[in-house]
Design a protein around this motif. Structure first.
Motif, PDB file in Angstrom:
ATOM      1  N   ASN A  11       0.815  -1.221   0.000  1.00 33.72           N
ATOM      2  CA  ASN A  11       0.000   0.000   0.000  1.00 33.72           C
ATOM      3  C   ASN A  11       0.847   1.270   0.000  1.00 33.72           C
ATOM      4  OD1 ASN A  11      -2.429  -1.420   0.067  1.00 33.72           O
ATOM      5  ND2 ASN A  11      -2.246  -1.717   2.280  1.00 33.72           N
ATOM      6  N   MET A  12       1.972   1.225   0.683  1.00 27.88           N
ATOM      7  CA  MET A  12       2.855   2.390   0.757  1.00 27.88           C
ATOM      8  C   MET A  12       3.913   2.351  -0.344  1.00 27.88           C
ATOM      9  SD  MET A  12       1.878   4.262   3.354  1.00 27.88           S
ATOM     10  CE  MET A  12       3.276   5.291   3.792  1.00 27.88           C
ATOM     11  N   ASP A  31       8.248  -7.511  -5.285  1.00 29.42           N
ATOM     12  CA  ASP A  31       7.485  -7.866  -4.092  1.00 29.42           C
ATOM     13  C   ASP A  31       7.313  -9.383  -4.117  1.00 29.42           C
ATOM     14  OD1 ASP A  31       5.243  -6.151  -2.155  1.00 29.42           O
ATOM     15  OD2 ASP A  31       5.007  -8.330  -2.331  1.00 29.42           O
ATOM     16  N   LEU A  32       7.282 -10.002  -2.948  1.00 30.16           N
ATOM     17  CA  LEU A  32       7.069 -11.454  -2.885  1.00 30.16           C
ATOM     18  C   LEU A  32       5.687 -11.836  -3.398  1.00 30.16           C
ATOM     19  CD1 LEU A  32       8.435 -12.724   0.554  1.00 30.16           C
ATOM     20  CD2 LEU A  32       9.399 -13.100  -1.732  1.00 30.16           C
ATOM     21  N   MET A  64      10.474  -1.273   1.791  1.00 28.78           N
ATOM     22  CA  MET A  64       9.255  -0.791   2.451  1.00 28.78           C
ATOM     23  C   MET A  64       8.460  -2.041   2.833  1.00 28.78           C
ATOM     24  SD  MET A  64       7.948   1.808   3.593  1.00 28.78           S
ATOM     25  CE  MET A  64       6.563   2.799   4.038  1.00 28.78           C
ATOM     26  N   LEU A  65       8.806  -2.626   3.990  1.00 31.14           N
ATOM     27  CA  LEU A  65       8.394  -3.987   4.340  1.00 31.14           C
ATOM     28  C   LEU A  65       7.694  -4.020   5.700  1.00 31.14           C
ATOM     29  CD1 LEU A  65      11.734  -5.629   3.146  1.00 31.14           C
ATOM     30  CD2 LEU A  65       9.502  -5.805   2.017  1.00 31.14           C
ATOM     31  N   THR A  93       8.431   0.768   9.090  1.00 32.72           N
ATOM     32  CA  THR A  93       8.428   1.017  10.540  1.00 32.72           C
ATOM     33  C   THR A  93       8.818  -0.295  11.200  1.00 32.72           C
ATOM     34  OG1 THR A  93       6.628   2.585  10.286  1.00 32.72           O
ATOM     35  CG2 THR A  93       7.049   1.765  12.508  1.00 32.72           C
ATOM     36  N   LYS A 243       0.910  -2.193  16.384  1.00 34.30           N
ATOM     37  CA  LYS A 243       2.288  -2.574  16.021  1.00 34.30           C
ATOM     38  C   LYS A 243       3.285  -1.506  16.482  1.00 34.30           C
ATOM     39  CE  LYS A 243       5.345  -2.572  12.024  1.00 34.30           C
ATOM     40  NZ  LYS A 243       5.511  -2.483  10.572  1.00 34.30           N
TER      41      LYS A 243
HETATM   42  P1  NAD Z   1       1.717  -3.756   3.021  1.00 35.61           P
HETATM   43  O1  NAD Z   1       1.470  -5.013   3.776  1.00 35.61           O
HETATM   44  O2  NAD Z   1       0.657  -3.175   2.156  1.00 35.61           O
HETATM   45  O3  NAD Z   1       3.018  -3.958   2.074  1.00 35.61           O
HETATM   46  C1  NAD Z   1       4.170  -4.681   2.459  1.00 35.61           C
HETATM   47  C2  NAD Z   1       4.607  -5.487   1.232  1.00 35.61           C
HETATM   48  O4  NAD Z   1       5.857  -6.121   1.507  1.00 35.61           O
HETATM   49  C3  NAD Z   1       3.623  -6.605   0.867  1.00 35.61           C
HETATM   50  O5  NAD Z   1       3.169  -6.422  -0.464  1.00 35.61           O
HETATM   51  C4  NAD Z   1       4.446  -7.894   1.015  1.00 35.61           C
HETATM   52  O6  NAD Z   1       4.127  -8.873   0.063  1.00 35.61           O
HETATM   53  C5  NAD Z   1       5.851  -7.366   0.816  1.00 35.61           C
HETATM   54  N1  NAD Z   1       6.902  -8.216   1.372  1.00 35.61           N
HETATM   55  C6  NAD Z   1       6.959  -8.773   2.602  1.00 35.61           C
HETATM   56  N2  NAD Z   1       8.142  -9.427   2.756  1.00 35.61           N
HETATM   57  C7  NAD Z   1       8.826  -9.277   1.588  1.00 35.61           C
HETATM   58  C8  NAD Z   1      10.095  -9.698   1.143  1.00 35.61           C
HETATM   59  N3  NAD Z   1      10.903 -10.419   1.910  1.00 35.61           N
HETATM   60  N4  NAD Z   1      10.486  -9.352  -0.115  1.00 35.61           N
HETATM   61  C9  NAD Z   1       9.685  -8.609  -0.916  1.00 35.61           C
HETATM   62  N5  NAD Z   1       8.454  -8.180  -0.544  1.00 35.61           N
HETATM   63  C10 NAD Z   1       8.048  -8.506   0.693  1.00 35.61           C
HETATM   64  O7  NAD Z   1       2.225  -2.688   4.097  1.00 35.61           O
HETATM   65  P2  NAD Z   1       2.291  -1.088   3.932  1.00 35.61           P
HETATM   66  O8  NAD Z   1       1.039  -0.488   4.434  1.00 35.61           O
HETATM   67  O9  NAD Z   1       2.795  -0.756   2.559  1.00 35.61           O
HETATM   68  O10 NAD Z   1       3.399  -0.756   5.031  1.00 35.61           O
HETATM   69  C11 NAD Z   1       4.767  -0.960   4.791  1.00 35.61           C
HETATM   70  C12 NAD Z   1       5.560  -0.403   5.970  1.00 35.61           C
HETATM   71  O11 NAD Z   1       5.231   0.974   6.131  1.00 35.61           O
HETATM   72  C13 NAD Z   1       5.228  -1.085   7.306  1.00 35.61           C
HETATM   73  O12 NAD Z   1       6.415  -1.205   8.041  1.00 35.61           O
HETATM   74  C14 NAD Z   1       4.245  -0.117   7.958  1.00 35.61           C
HETATM   75  O13 NAD Z   1       4.269  -0.191   9.366  1.00 35.61           O
HETATM   76  C15 NAD Z   1       4.786   1.217   7.455  1.00 35.61           C
HETATM   77  N6  NAD Z   1       3.790   2.306   7.422  1.00 35.61           N
HETATM   78  C16 NAD Z   1       2.538   2.092   6.907  1.00 35.61           C
HETATM   79  C17 NAD Z   1       1.631   3.150   6.868  1.00 35.61           C
HETATM   80  C18 NAD Z   1       0.240   2.959   6.301  1.00 35.61           C
HETATM   81  O14 NAD Z   1      -0.608   3.844   6.497  1.00 35.61           O
HETATM   82  N7  NAD Z   1      -0.035   1.856   5.599  1.00 35.61           N
HETATM   83  C19 NAD Z   1       1.997   4.405   7.359  1.00 35.61           C
HETATM   84  C20 NAD Z   1       3.285   4.598   7.854  1.00 35.61           C
HETATM   85  C21 NAD Z   1       4.179   3.536   7.871  1.00 35.61           C
END
Ligand code: NAD
Length: 292
Positions: A11-12, A31-32, A64-65, A93, A243
């Motif tokens: 998503n990010m 992405d995985l 961004m994981l 994060t 989290k």
């Molecule tokens: P998300 O779950 O949408 O995306 C994470 C992605 O990482 C997934 O698509 C997953 O398949 C991929 N992934 C996991 N392990 C992997 C690997 N080993 N290799 C390749 N890809 C891999 O999460 P998000 O919302 O994008 O958040 C990402 C980070 O940003 C988190 O740490 C979250 O805490 C932080 N964050 C999120 C927000 C928010 O509003 N969503 C805001 C600030 C910070």
């Protein structure tokens, strides 16, 4: 133009990578998840089918994981393949210990590195208006700052390795604690016959003023853009707040720091996430507090 590899197109990550591409960098994502790869390709990103051969020759790798374990795992594969002087950036994060371990890995191989977690959510990631809290050397920050500026509006250098994560979890501990305080005040006022609007008008211009009240107000009405007016759809999901509070308490334990309100907030949001809060905005904790 930098040759950037972006790992984690969720998503990010997807909109962040798209903004780097818009700024004329050469970006390849991975992405995985096949679903995430397909969505990124549909959004116009160049997406690799695997990590094979991806890191050699990259000027910059950005992760961004979801967790510290995932970041350490990806960095442990990427770092040995990159040329000395290349830059690693982690914007996830994650826990401070993992972040600092990832920096150590990069430093040992002669790479520059930054932890650069964000606030601003998916809206900020899409609009390119994120705030970045960066930790790392002055040299790494000087190289990384223009790239972060392509994805965000405010870029703060918080100090050495891991300090961006420290800033992020401390900030979100303030937010978690203050959302509970604001919610308890609305619940108390309600039970004593004071209207939400009256409490808002007083507290938002008095010493109770804070972001949880004036931007994410947990009751419908006073702040039209707040999630409370959309049935508590996130926004900032309860499980993400849980989290971040867990990370704050792990860091507090590891550093011997006493944070009793942070611990209480972790407990409340953790229990709420496990009891109906998952997928709802964290401000919906106001209704959970009534059930305690
Ligand atoms: P998300 O779950 O949408 O995306 C994470 C992605 O990482 C997934 O698509 C997953 O398949 C991929 N992934 C996991 N392990 C992997 C690997 N080993 N290799 C390749 N890809 C891999 O999460 P998000 O919302 O994008 O958040 C990402 C980070 O940003 C988190 O740490 C979250 O805490 C932080 N964050 C999120 C927000 C928010 O509003 N969503 C805001 C600030 C910070």
């Amino acid at each position: 133009m930098a040759h950037i590899v972006f790992i984690g197109l969720g998503n990010m990550g997807r909109p962040m990578a798209a903004n780097l591409q818009k700024a004329n960098h050469s970006v390849t994502g991975f992405d995985l998840s096949a679903e995430a790869r397909a969505a990124a390709a549909e959004a116009g990103l160049k997406v690799a089918a695997s990590e094979d051969g991806l890191f050699a020759g990259a000027d910059v790798v950005i992760t961004m994981l979801p967790s510290g374990a995932a970041v350490r795992e990806v960095w442990s594969r990427a770092v040995p393949q990159m040329a000395p002087g290349a830059l690693m950036i982690d914007s996830s994060t994650i826990d401070v210990t993992s972040s600092r371990a990832a920096h150590d890995l990069a430093a040992t191989a002669g790479l520059l590195s930054l932890d650069a977690p964000v606030s601003g959510g998916t809206e900020g990631a899409t609009a390119g208006t994120l705030t970045f809290m960066a930790g790392g050397t002055d040299e790494a920050f000087a190289v990384g700052q223009p790239l972060l500026a392509a994805m965000g509006r405010r870029i703060v250098h918080c100090g050495g390795p891991g300090n961006g994560e420290v800033a992020k979890i401390c900030n979100n501990m303030i937010l978690g604690v203050s959302m509970i305080a604001v919610s308890e005040a609305f619940n108390l006022a309600e039970s004593l016959g004071l209207s939400h609007q009256a409490l808002f008008e007083v507290a938002s211009t008095s010493s109770g003023q804070c972001y949880a009240l004036t931007t994410h107000c947990p009751v419908p009405g006073p702040v039209p853009t707040a999630s409370a007016n959309r049935g508590y759809t996130p926004g900032f999901a309860t499980e993400l707040m849980a989290k971040d509070l867990r990370l704050s308490q792990e860091a507090a334990d590891a550093s011997g720091s006493r944070t009793p309100l942070g611990a209480a907030a972790e407990d409340i949001f953790g229990r709420y996430a496990a009891n109906g809060g998952r997928g709802r905005d964290y401000s919906a904790v106001i209704s959970y507090l009534k059930t305690l």
